[in-house]
Design an enzyme around this catalytic site. Sequence first.
Site, short mmCIF file in Angstrom:
data_model
loop_
_atom_site.label_atom_id
_atom_site.label_comp_id
_atom_site.label_asym_id
_atom_site.label_seq_id
_atom_site.Cartn_x
_atom_site.Cartn_y
_atom_site.Cartn_z
CB SER A 141 4.84 1.28 -2.28
OG SER A 141 5.82 1.13 -1.32
CE1 TYR A 154 6.19 -3.18 -5.49
CE2 TYR A 154 7.12 -1.77 -3.87
CZ TYR A 154 6.28 -2.41 -4.29
OH TYR A 154 4.84 -2.37 -3.35
#
Length: 235
Positions: A141, A154
Amino acid sequence: MKIRNKVVLITGASAGIGLAAVRRFAAEGAKLALVARSADKLQELAKELQQQGNEAVALPADVSDAKQVQKAIEETVRHFGRLDAVINNVGQAAVGTIADMDPDNFRKIVDLNVFGPLAAMQAAIPIMREQGGGLIINISSVVSKMNIPGLGAYAATKSALNMLTDTARGELAADNIRVITVYPRSTATDFGKNALGQPSSGQERKGAPNADTPEYVAEKILAAAVEEPEEQFMD
């Protein structure tokens, strides 16, 4: 890598980016191993693909469990006779500032986002070595390159995945096992809604107004598989 007739295992195959990737690779003639926790959705998807003339097998598994991951990869090879590519797509977020994040939620996403792909890589590498090569694509990501309040946990898992991917790329080059990192941006899926924890005041679980579609990200994943860059961004 030429996609037609290649055996491609995709985790998180029942929804979002994973589902879009399944359909995109199927359109290119790949033979697909579908991995996700939802057995019913996977069976329906496999049946849909088979009716369209594609070869597909549903392999329900919890990717945070290394034994289940190992079994899914073994079943793939048993079914198709080989394994050409693994796309480690499944992932989950946990929200909360460093001061108030739930450590248990952090552990859960470390198991899924880091140890899950690691288990898949460790299961696939001996098979790919014996075959003379293969392709591993880890879905990271752009958050791993940023500092966003509330998303530190995350981002940390994806940063760890980046390092594992970069290291494996060098370690496995002599075995003709190519390892690629793909960096999606905000994508129009239920990813935010499925995040663990409670967002802090002012944070909302929704994608950006200009979020990419899952189909756009799937196109980039396909491009990565075909062109084999070390890293694939969305632009």
